[in-house]
Design a protein around this motif. Structure first.
Motif, PDB file in Angstrom:
ATOM      1  N   VAL A   1       0.062   6.745  15.352  1.00 26.42           N
ATOM      2  CA  VAL A   1       1.136   6.012  14.671  1.00 26.42           C
ATOM      3  C   VAL A   1       0.971   4.501  14.790  1.00 26.42           C
ATOM      4  CG1 VAL A   1       3.609   5.531  14.713  1.00 26.42           C
ATOM      5  CG2 VAL A   1       2.800   7.885  14.802  1.00 26.42           C
ATOM      6  N   ARG A   2       1.061   3.829  13.654  1.00 30.24           N
ATOM      7  CA  ARG A   2       0.950   2.375  13.604  1.00 30.24           C
ATOM      8  C   ARG A   2       2.317   1.711  13.695  1.00 30.24           C
ATOM      9  NH1 ARG A   2      -3.768   0.666   9.400  1.00 30.24           N
ATOM     10  NH2 ARG A   2      -5.463   1.696  10.520  1.00 30.24           N
ATOM     11  N   ASN A   3       3.212   2.125  12.820  1.00 32.21           N
ATOM     12  CA  ASN A   3       4.538   1.511  12.794  1.00 32.21           C
ATOM     13  C   ASN A   3       5.485   2.328  13.667  1.00 32.21           C
ATOM     14  OD1 ASN A   3       7.237   0.764  12.038  1.00 32.21           O
ATOM     15  ND2 ASN A   3       6.335  -0.266  10.275  1.00 32.21           N
TER      16      ASN A   3
ATOM     17  N   ALA B   1       1.446   3.697   2.058  1.00 31.87           N
ATOM     18  CA  ALA B   1       2.212   4.042   3.271  1.00 31.87           C
ATOM     19  C   ALA B   1       3.458   3.162   3.407  1.00 31.87           C
ATOM     20  CB  ALA B   1       1.331   3.897   4.512  1.00 31.87           C
ATOM     21  N   ILE B   2       3.302   1.888   3.119  1.00 27.56           N
ATOM     22  CA  ILE B   2       4.444   0.975   3.252  1.00 27.56           C
ATOM     23  C   ILE B   2       5.458   1.249   2.147  1.00 27.56           C
ATOM     24  CG2 ILE B   2       5.124  -1.460   3.078  1.00 27.56           C
ATOM     25  CD1 ILE B   2       2.732  -2.097   4.848  1.00 27.56           C
TER      26      ILE B   2
ATOM     27  N   ILE C   1       0.853  -1.193   0.000  1.00 24.79           N
ATOM     28  CA  ILE C   1       0.000   0.000   0.000  1.00 24.79           C
ATOM     29  C   ILE C   1       0.891   1.246   0.000  1.00 24.79           C
ATOM     30  CG2 ILE C   1      -1.921  -1.164   1.170  1.00 24.79           C
ATOM     31  CD1 ILE C   1      -0.933   0.208   3.787  1.00 24.79           C
TER      32      ILE C   1
ATOM     33  N   THR D   1       5.526  10.763   9.151  1.00 23.46           N
ATOM     34  CA  THR D   1       5.142  10.516  10.532  1.00 23.46           C
ATOM     35  C   THR D   1       3.687  10.959  10.721  1.00 23.46           C
ATOM     36  OG1 THR D   1       5.777  10.879  12.847  1.00 23.46           O
ATOM     37  CG2 THR D   1       6.128  12.724  11.330  1.00 23.46           C
TER      38      THR D   1
ATOM     39  N   ARG E   1       7.385   4.315   3.071  1.00 26.15           N
ATOM     40  CA  ARG E   1       8.370   4.064   4.131  1.00 26.15           C
ATOM     41  C   ARG E   1       9.608   3.375   3.556  1.00 26.15           C
ATOM     42  NH1 ARG E   1       9.030  -0.310   7.054  1.00 26.15           N
ATOM     43  NH2 ARG E   1       6.879  -1.073   6.994  1.00 26.15           N
TER      44      ARG E   1
ATOM     45  N   ALA F   1      -1.255  12.949   9.109  1.00 31.17           N
ATOM     46  CA  ALA F   1       0.095  12.594   8.666  1.00 31.17           C
ATOM     47  C   ALA F   1       0.958  13.843   8.590  1.00 31.17           C
ATOM     48  CB  ALA F   1       0.027  11.951   7.281  1.00 31.17           C
TER      49      ALA F   1
ATOM     50  N   SER G   1     -10.488   8.471   0.991  1.00 31.16           N
ATOM     51  CA  SER G   1      -9.860   7.196   0.629  1.00 31.16           C
ATOM     52  C   SER G   1      -9.037   6.591   1.772  1.00 31.16           C
ATOM     53  CB  SER G   1      -8.961   7.396  -0.592  1.00 31.16           C
ATOM     54  OG  SER G   1      -7.866   8.224  -0.241  1.00 31.16           O
ATOM     55  N   CYS G   2      -8.708   7.372   2.780  1.00 26.89           N
ATOM     56  CA  CYS G   2      -7.896   6.864   3.897  1.00 26.89           C
ATOM     57  C   CYS G   2      -8.757   6.142   4.930  1.00 26.89           C
ATOM     58  CB  CYS G   2      -7.185   8.010   4.630  1.00 26.89           C
ATOM     59  SG  CYS G   2      -6.385   9.208   3.561  1.00 26.89           S
TER      60      CYS G   2
ATOM     61  N   THR H   1      -5.711  -4.427   6.879  1.00 26.05           N
ATOM     62  CA  THR H   1      -4.287  -4.682   7.103  1.00 26.05           C
ATOM     63  C   THR H   1      -4.024  -5.307   8.467  1.00 26.05           C
ATOM     64  OG1 THR H   1      -3.748  -2.549   8.151  1.00 26.05           O
ATOM     65  CG2 THR H   1      -3.782  -2.594   5.740  1.00 26.05           C
TER      66      THR H   1
ATOM     67  N   CYS I   1      -9.267   2.413   6.284  1.00 22.81           N
ATOM     68  CA  CYS I   1      -8.290   1.903   7.263  1.00 22.81           C
ATOM     69  C   CYS I   1      -8.168   2.788   8.506  1.00 22.81           C
ATOM     70  CB  CYS I   1      -6.921   1.746   6.622  1.00 22.81           C
ATOM     71  SG  CYS I   1      -6.890   0.489   5.325  1.00 22.81           S
ATOM     72  N   HIS I   2      -8.140   4.105   8.308  1.00 21.94           N
ATOM     73  CA  HIS I   2      -7.872   4.999   9.446  1.00 21.94           C
ATOM     74  C   HIS I   2      -9.144   5.629  10.025  1.00 21.94           C
ATOM     75  CE1 HIS I   2      -3.494   4.848   8.932  1.00 21.94           C
ATOM     76  NE2 HIS I   2      -3.667   5.010   7.632  1.00 21.94           N
TER      77      HIS I   2
HETATM   78  C1  HEC Z   1      -5.421  -0.207   3.155  1.00 18.80           C
HETATM   79  C2  HEC Z   1      -5.391   0.478   4.422  1.00 18.80           C
HETATM   80  C3  HEC Z   1      -4.803   1.879   4.469  1.00 18.80           C
HETATM   81  C4  HEC Z   1      -5.232   2.987   3.779  1.00 18.80           C
HETATM   82  C5  HEC Z   1      -6.361   3.079   2.778  1.00 18.80           C
HETATM   83  C6  HEC Z   1      -4.385   4.074   4.219  1.00 18.80           C
HETATM   84  N1  HEC Z   1      -3.495   3.637   5.146  1.00 18.80           N
HETATM   85 FE1  HEC Z   1      -2.194   4.748   6.199  1.00 18.80          FE
HETATM   86  N2  HEC Z   1      -1.324   3.081   6.932  1.00 18.80           N
HETATM   87  C7  HEC Z   1      -1.816   1.807   6.784  1.00 18.80           C
HETATM   88  C8  HEC Z   1      -0.873   0.869   7.369  1.00 18.80           C
HETATM   89  C9  HEC Z   1      -1.027  -0.642   7.422  1.00 18.80           C
HETATM   90  C10 HEC Z   1       0.201   1.617   7.868  1.00 18.80           C
HETATM   91  C11 HEC Z   1       1.463   1.098   8.555  1.00 18.80           C
HETATM   92  C12 HEC Z   1       2.550   1.094   7.491  1.00 18.80           C
HETATM   93  C13 HEC Z   1       3.883   0.616   7.958  1.00 18.80           C
HETATM   94  O1  HEC Z   1       3.988  -0.470   8.499  1.00 18.80           O
HETATM   95  O2  HEC Z   1       4.840   1.353   7.730  1.00 18.80           O
HETATM   96  C14 HEC Z   1      -0.128   2.999   7.569  1.00 18.80           C
HETATM   97  C15 HEC Z   1       0.691   4.066   7.907  1.00 18.80           C
HETATM   98  C16 HEC Z   1       0.362   5.368   7.713  1.00 18.80           C
HETATM   99  C17 HEC Z   1       1.184   6.474   8.134  1.00 18.80           C
HETATM  100  C18 HEC Z   1       2.576   6.410   8.737  1.00 18.80           C
HETATM  101  C19 HEC Z   1       2.553   6.481  10.205  1.00 18.80           C
HETATM  102  C20 HEC Z   1       2.163   5.191  10.843  1.00 18.80           C
HETATM  103  O3  HEC Z   1       1.048   5.164  11.385  1.00 18.80           O
HETATM  104  O4  HEC Z   1       2.919   4.218  10.798  1.00 18.80           O
HETATM  105  C21 HEC Z   1       0.492   7.597   7.803  1.00 18.80           C
HETATM  106  C22 HEC Z   1       0.936   9.011   8.078  1.00 18.80           C
HETATM  107  C23 HEC Z   1      -0.720   7.185   7.131  1.00 18.80           C
HETATM  108  N3  HEC Z   1      -0.777   5.829   7.100  1.00 18.80           N
HETATM  109  C24 HEC Z   1      -1.656   8.055   6.625  1.00 18.80           C
HETATM  110  C25 HEC Z   1      -2.597   7.674   5.676  1.00 18.80           C
HETATM  111  C26 HEC Z   1      -3.335   8.599   4.849  1.00 18.80           C
HETATM  112  C27 HEC Z   1      -3.230  10.114   4.947  1.00 18.80           C
HETATM  113  C28 HEC Z   1      -4.096   7.846   4.015  1.00 18.80           C
HETATM  114  C29 HEC Z   1      -4.986   8.318   2.890  1.00 18.80           C
HETATM  115  C30 HEC Z   1      -4.377   9.170   1.908  1.00 18.80           C
HETATM  116  C31 HEC Z   1      -3.843   6.456   4.348  1.00 18.80           C
HETATM  117  N4  HEC Z   1      -2.928   6.391   5.359  1.00 18.80           N
HETATM  118  C32 HEC Z   1      -4.492   5.370   3.760  1.00 18.80           C
HETATM  119  C33 HEC Z   1      -3.007   1.484   6.174  1.00 18.80           C
HETATM  120  C34 HEC Z   1      -3.708   2.297   5.322  1.00 18.80           C
END
Ligand code: HEC
Length: 240
Positions: A150-152, A121-122, A119, A144, A125, A232, A203-204, A218, A207-208
């Motif tokens: 924060v997840r990771n 975010a991964i 995805i 960050t 990173r 973020a 779209s976020c 996830t 998950c969030h």
């Molecule tokens: C499919 C599910 C999914 C969606 C959709 C998603 N994220 Fe995440 N997000 C994750 C996961 C899983 C991680 C942990 C990634 C890792 O291990 O580095 C993460 C990590 C992050 C992080 C890094 C900090 C942390 O928590 O580790 C940020 C910032 C973030 N997401 C913001 C967003 C934003 C803003 C959006 C929309 C534009 C978004 N995400 C959409 C699943 C999602």
């Protein structure tokens, strides 16, 4: 002529250097965002269980990221001077983008599995980690978030990031989207730091979003975020 240069007020030089730092950091943030968007745009393809080889090569992702960046900024990162700091850093980032996708081909191309965990975010990173391995003594990029989101653990905000997020980005009067920058010491070295806030889009939220605590696709509990919430921050350090 030389004496004229030495009479230039120091403040002007410092201001110029700060502008240059901010410009370089902004380009790095923009290219990271463009590459992340390419992964997001291709998420359906990546998650398609019926397809083996997706044709989503490192070269293709980089080409699409460059096209998007050029459309957004009016500049092609490949036109930057390779001998300049900006040119060096952008090239390191372009290489990182391509290599991360190449290294994950076996994940992306597995058949019979829908969600593969690849995805934006991964991906971001991994790109930032690879960028740091290359040019970490010159520049660092990190995505960050507010600490409670924060997840990771690798993404945890440091003291400086936390203070900007808490005292500035969360303040009601902070203009939405405005970055904050400062010259500070990092690991004992003078550095220019800039951090750019980002907000949850619709779209976020799969998950969030809500309801908080429900497990997302996830495997992480959802944060209960709402569209437009601070979710973020892209943090960039340029060593002087
Ligand atoms: C499919 C599910 C999914 C969606 C959709 C998603 N994220 Fe995440 N997000 C994750 C996961 C899983 C991680 C942990 C990634 C890792 O291990 O580095 C993460 C990590 C992050 C992080 C890094 C900090 C942390 O928590 O580790 C940020 C910032 C973030 N997401 C913001 C967003 C934003 C803003 C959006 C929309 C534009 C978004 N995400 C959409 C699943 C999602």
């Amino acid at each position: 002529m030389l004496s004229a240069v030495s009479f230039a007020p120091l403040g002007a030089d410092v201001a110029f250097a700060q502008d240059d730092n901010a410009a370089v950091a902004t380009r790095l943030a923009d290219l990271l965002r463009s590459a992340r968007t390419v992964i997001s745009t291709n998420q359906g393809l990546i998650n398609d269980p019926s397809k083996g080889d997706k044709g989503l090569t490192g070269e293709r992702v980089l080409t699409e990221a460059i096209a998007l960046y050029t459309e957004r900024t009016g500049e092609d990162p490949r036109d930057s001077d390779p001998a300049s700091r900006e040119g060096r850093l952008l090239r390191a980032q372009m290489e990182a983008i391509q290599e991360v996708v190449e290294e994950n081909q076996s994940t992306i191309n597995v058949e019979g599995v829908g969600f593969k965990g690849f995805i934006p975010a991964i991906f971001a990173r991994l790109v930032n980690e690879k960028f740091g391995e290359r040019v970490g003594d010159e520049a660092r990029i990190k995505v960050t978030a507010p600490e409670e989101l924060v997840r990771n653990r690798k993404a945890r905000p440091d003291e400086w990031e936390t203070s900007v997020i808490e005292d500035k980005f969360k303040a009601a009067q902070w203009p939405k989207g405005d970055p904050f920058s400062e010259s500070v010491q990092v690991d004992g070295h003078p550095a220019f730091r800039i951090i750019v806030p980002e907000y949850y889009a619709a779209s976020c939220l799969s998950c969030h979003g809500e309801p908080a605590g429900d497990v997302d696709i996830t495997g992480y509990p959802k944060e209960g975020g709402k569209e437009g919430d601070l979710g973020a921050a892209i943090s960039i350090t340029l060593f002087e």
